[in-house]
Design a protein around this motif. Structure first.
Motif, PDB file in Angstrom:
ATOM      1  N   VAL A   7      58.065  55.060  13.680  1.00 53.44           N
ATOM      2  CA  VAL A   7      58.253  54.598  12.305  1.00 53.44           C
ATOM      3  C   VAL A   7      57.561  55.552  11.333  1.00 53.44           C
ATOM      4  N   GLU A   8      56.388  56.047  11.712  1.00 51.44           N
ATOM      5  CA  GLU A   8      55.686  57.010  10.860  1.00 51.44           C
ATOM      6  C   GLU A   8      56.458  58.319  10.766  1.00 51.44           C
ATOM      7  N   ALA A   9      57.079  58.740  11.865  1.00 54.94           N
ATOM      8  CA  ALA A   9      57.906  59.945  11.828  1.00 54.94           C
ATOM      9  C   ALA A   9      59.090  59.760  10.880  1.00 54.94           C
ATOM     10  N   ALA A  10      59.690  58.577  10.898  1.00 54.62           N
ATOM     11  CA  ALA A  10      60.791  58.292   9.978  1.00 54.62           C
ATOM     12  C   ALA A  10      60.301  58.316   8.533  1.00 54.62           C
ATOM     13  N   ILE A  51      64.774  57.452  -5.439  1.00 57.57           N
ATOM     14  CA  ILE A  51      63.732  57.291  -4.425  1.00 57.57           C
ATOM     15  C   ILE A  51      62.558  58.194  -4.799  1.00 57.57           C
ATOM     16  N   VAL A  52      61.387  57.601  -4.988  1.00 59.73           N
ATOM     17  CA  VAL A  52      60.222  58.378  -5.413  1.00 59.73           C
ATOM     18  C   VAL A  52      59.173  58.507  -4.317  1.00 59.73           C
ATOM     19  N   ALA A  53      59.173  57.615  -3.323  1.00 62.95           N
ATOM     20  CA  ALA A  53      58.175  57.692  -2.252  1.00 62.95           C
ATOM     21  C   ALA A  53      58.611  56.808  -1.091  1.00 62.95           C
ATOM     22  N   ALA A  54      58.026  57.077   0.081  1.00 61.73           N
ATOM     23  CA  ALA A  54      58.257  56.258   1.266  1.00 61.73           C
ATOM     24  C   ALA A  54      56.910  55.766   1.769  1.00 61.73           C
ATOM     25  N   HIS A  55      56.809  54.473   2.057  1.00 59.64           N
ATOM     26  CA  HIS A  55      55.549  53.862   2.488  1.00 59.64           C
ATOM     27  C   HIS A  55      55.766  53.133   3.809  1.00 59.64           C
ATOM     28  N   ARG A  56      54.650  52.899   4.492  1.00 60.84           N
ATOM     29  CA  ARG A  56      54.697  52.194   5.769  1.00 60.84           C
ATOM     30  C   ARG A  56      53.428  51.381   5.960  1.00 60.84           C
ATOM     31  N   SER A  70      62.101  47.362  -4.253  1.00 60.55           N
ATOM     32  CA  SER A  70      62.099  48.395  -3.222  1.00 60.55           C
ATOM     33  C   SER A  70      62.937  47.926  -2.042  1.00 60.55           C
ATOM     34  N   ILE A  71      63.510  48.869  -1.313  1.00 59.82           N
ATOM     35  CA  ILE A  71      64.294  48.528  -0.129  1.00 59.82           C
ATOM     36  C   ILE A  71      63.399  48.664   1.096  1.00 59.82           C
ATOM     37  N   CYS A  72      63.346  47.600   1.901  1.00 61.90           N
ATOM     38  CA  CYS A  72      62.419  47.519   3.034  1.00 61.90           C
ATOM     39  C   CYS A  72      63.194  47.435   4.343  1.00 61.90           C
ATOM     40  N   PHE A  73      62.682  48.138   5.350  1.00 66.98           N
ATOM     41  CA  PHE A  73      63.318  48.183   6.666  1.00 66.98           C
ATOM     42  C   PHE A  73      62.350  47.665   7.721  1.00 66.98           C
ATOM     43  N   GLN A  74      62.785  46.664   8.458  1.00 67.81           N
ATOM     44  CA  GLN A  74      62.060  46.186   9.637  1.00 67.81           C
ATOM     45  C   GLN A  74      62.864  46.629  10.847  1.00 67.81           C
ATOM     46  N   PHE A  75      62.298  47.463  11.704  1.00 66.15           N
ATOM     47  CA  PHE A  75      63.073  48.191  12.705  1.00 66.15           C
ATOM     48  C   PHE A  75      63.552  47.312  13.853  1.00 66.15           C
ATOM     49  N   GLY A  76      62.872  46.224  14.151  1.00 63.04           N
ATOM     50  CA  GLY A  76      63.311  45.370  15.241  1.00 63.04           C
ATOM     51  C   GLY A  76      63.292  46.081  16.586  1.00 63.04           C
ATOM     52  N   MET A  77      64.321  45.846  17.398  1.00 66.54           N
ATOM     53  CA  MET A  77      64.371  46.410  18.744  1.00 66.54           C
ATOM     54  C   MET A  77      64.948  47.821  18.780  1.00 66.54           C
ATOM     55  N   ALA A  78      65.899  48.122  17.909  1.00 63.93           N
ATOM     56  CA  ALA A  78      66.602  49.402  18.024  1.00 63.93           C
ATOM     57  C   ALA A  78      66.863  50.057  16.672  1.00 63.93           C
ATOM     58  N   GLY A  79      66.120  49.688  15.650  1.00 65.70           N
ATOM     59  CA  GLY A  79      66.316  50.297  14.344  1.00 65.70           C
ATOM     60  C   GLY A  79      65.895  51.757  14.336  1.00 65.70           C
ATOM     61  N   ALA A  80      66.574  52.568  13.539  1.00 68.87           N
ATOM     62  CA  ALA A  80      66.256  53.994  13.464  1.00 68.87           C
ATOM     63  C   ALA A  80      66.750  54.551  12.137  1.00 68.87           C
ATOM     64  N   VAL A  81      66.042  55.568  11.636  1.00 71.97           N
ATOM     65  CA  VAL A  81      66.416  56.257  10.413  1.00 71.97           C
ATOM     66  C   VAL A  81      66.937  57.642  10.785  1.00 71.97           C
ATOM     67  N   TYR A  82      68.099  58.013  10.265  1.00 67.64           N
ATOM     68  CA  TYR A  82      68.681  59.330  10.510  1.00 67.64           C
ATOM     69  C   TYR A  82      68.928  60.026   9.177  1.00 67.64           C
ATOM     70  N   VAL A  83      68.667  61.321   9.146  1.00 68.49           N
ATOM     71  CA  VAL A  83      68.816  62.112   7.931  1.00 68.49           C
ATOM     72  C   VAL A  83      69.782  63.246   8.209  1.00 68.49           C
ATOM     73  N   LYS A  84      70.848  63.331   7.430  1.00 68.74           N
ATOM     74  CA  LYS A  84      71.806  64.424   7.567  1.00 68.74           C
ATOM     75  C   LYS A  84      71.445  65.517   6.573  1.00 68.74           C
ATOM     76  N   GLY A  85      71.370  66.732   7.075  1.00 69.22           N
ATOM     77  CA  GLY A  85      70.972  67.846   6.232  1.00 69.22           C
ATOM     78  C   GLY A  85      69.612  68.394   6.595  1.00 69.22           C
ATOM     79  N   LYS A  90      63.505  69.831  13.427  1.00 71.17           N
ATOM     80  CA  LYS A  90      62.515  68.989  12.768  1.00 71.17           C
ATOM     81  C   LYS A  90      62.906  67.522  12.941  1.00 71.17           C
ATOM     82  N   TYR A  91      61.907  66.701  13.230  1.00 72.60           N
ATOM     83  CA  TYR A  91      62.118  65.273  13.353  1.00 72.60           C
ATOM     84  C   TYR A  91      63.265  64.992  14.324  1.00 72.60           C
ATOM     85  N   VAL A  92      62.999  65.238  15.586  1.00 70.33           N
ATOM     86  CA  VAL A  92      64.039  65.205  16.607  1.00 70.33           C
ATOM     87  C   VAL A  92      64.823  63.899  16.575  1.00 70.33           C
ATOM     88  N   ARG A  93      64.146  62.774  16.429  1.00 70.88           N
ATOM     89  CA  ARG A  93      64.845  61.488  16.457  1.00 70.88           C
ATOM     90  C   ARG A  93      65.652  61.243  15.194  1.00 70.88           C
TER      91      ARG A  93
END
Length: 306
Positions: A7-10, A51-56, A70-85, A90-93
């Motif tokens: 989650v911190e990597a995301a 989007i001005v910042a990301a917090h955890r 703010s938009i909040c994400f609770q990852f649960g069992m299989a949640g993941a953040v992916y970035v295109k570009g 960097k950030y393998v997952r």
């Protein structure tokens, strides 16, 4: 299940690459994951926001916009953040390859920024939750969390006093997110092994030295993983010093500790026919014991454990 380092990597990936104006937003029509409002309403309230910042905190991630909510994400069992570009080195997952489906059919929130970067939050098993909160730190479930295991770990005295008040098993205490936020099942197993404490030992029976070792193991896990997050190498084996992402953790942990590889021989029972156990030579004690479906070393046995 995503652990705290993932989650911190995301969060770091979003913080570095996803700041900007949201030009287009797509929210899945899934009222199980999208909580608190209709998906269309959430989609409408995200467009034209910046989007001005990301917090955890713990395993909760939220994106701070130029104006509430703010938009909040609770990852649960299989949640993941992916970035295109973002380059795949960097950030393998979080990186997306050119040949990957985009956005994924499991995407719940897809954001397109004015910088050309696209971000997607996916969840295959639908245990994740996405919410819009006016002030995430003051709103449940984030307001109900205890101090963050990475950034707000209590000092030795406060930590020992808090543990001494708990009468349940120490592993259950660590998994209680209102006690310390962010420690999951796998990290709890690891820090308990490193501090030589049995998972079922009542927390109130731990000595000051036990608490110091336990806090040190949590702190060491933070230090070693933080320096490897950006490269996707999230953990380091304390014995062989090899680094690994969470995708390899189960295979690596399956090796025998007597060969100096990892903490447990196995954590999940195999469905295949078990091999016949070797008989110990006369006078030799079995170094392993079982608690639940987890095999631990006998030197982790403690007071109150049978």
């Amino acid at each position: 299940m995503p652990e705290l380092p993932e989650v911190e990597a995301a969060r770091r990936a979003v913080e570095l690459h996803c700041k900007g104006l949201i030009c287009r937003a797509s929210v899945a029509d899934d009222t199980t994951v999208i909580e608190g409002m209709a998906p269309f309403d959430m989609q409408r309230r995200l467009v034209a926001k910046r989007i001005v910042a990301a917090h955890r905190k713990g395993k909760q991630l939220w994106l701070e916009l130029d104006e509430p909510p703010s938009i909040c994400f609770q990852f649960g069992m299989a949640g993941a953040v992916y970035v295109k570009g973002v380059k795949s080195t960097k950030y393998v997952r979080s990186a997306v390859k050119d040949e990957d489906e985009w956005p994924s059919k499991y995407s719940k929130v897809h954001l397109v920024l004015d910088t050309g970067v696209e971000m997607s939050f996916t969840d295959k098993r639908r245990f994740a939750r996405v919410r819009l909160l006016q002030d995430p730190r003051l709103s449940p479930p984030i307001s109900e969390l205890g101090p963050d295991a990475y950034t707000e770990l209590p000092d030795e005295t406060t930590f020992a006093d808090s543990v001494a008040k708990k009468k349940t098993a120490i592993k259950a205490v660590l998994l209680d997110q209102s006690f310390i936020a962010g420690i999951g099942n796998w990290i709890a197993d690891e820090v308990l092994y490193q501090s030589r404490i049995h998972p079922e030992q009542p927390a109130s029976t731990l000595t000051a030295i036990d608490c110091e070792r336990l806090r040190g193991a949590i702190k060491e896990g933070k230090r070693s993983s933080s320096s490897l997050l950006a490269e996707g190498r999230l953990l380091m084996c304390r014995s062989c010093r090899s680094t690994m992402g969470f995708q390899r953790r189960r295979r690596h942990r399956g090796r025998n500790l007597s060969r100096g590889k990892w903490t447990t021989r196995t954590k999940w029972k195999k469905r295949r026919k078990p091999r016949q156990r070797r008989r110990l030579s006369p006078g030799r004690k079995n170094p392993w014991t079982t608690t639940g479906n987890l095999m631990v070393m006998t030197n982790q046995r403690g007071k109150g454990v049978q």
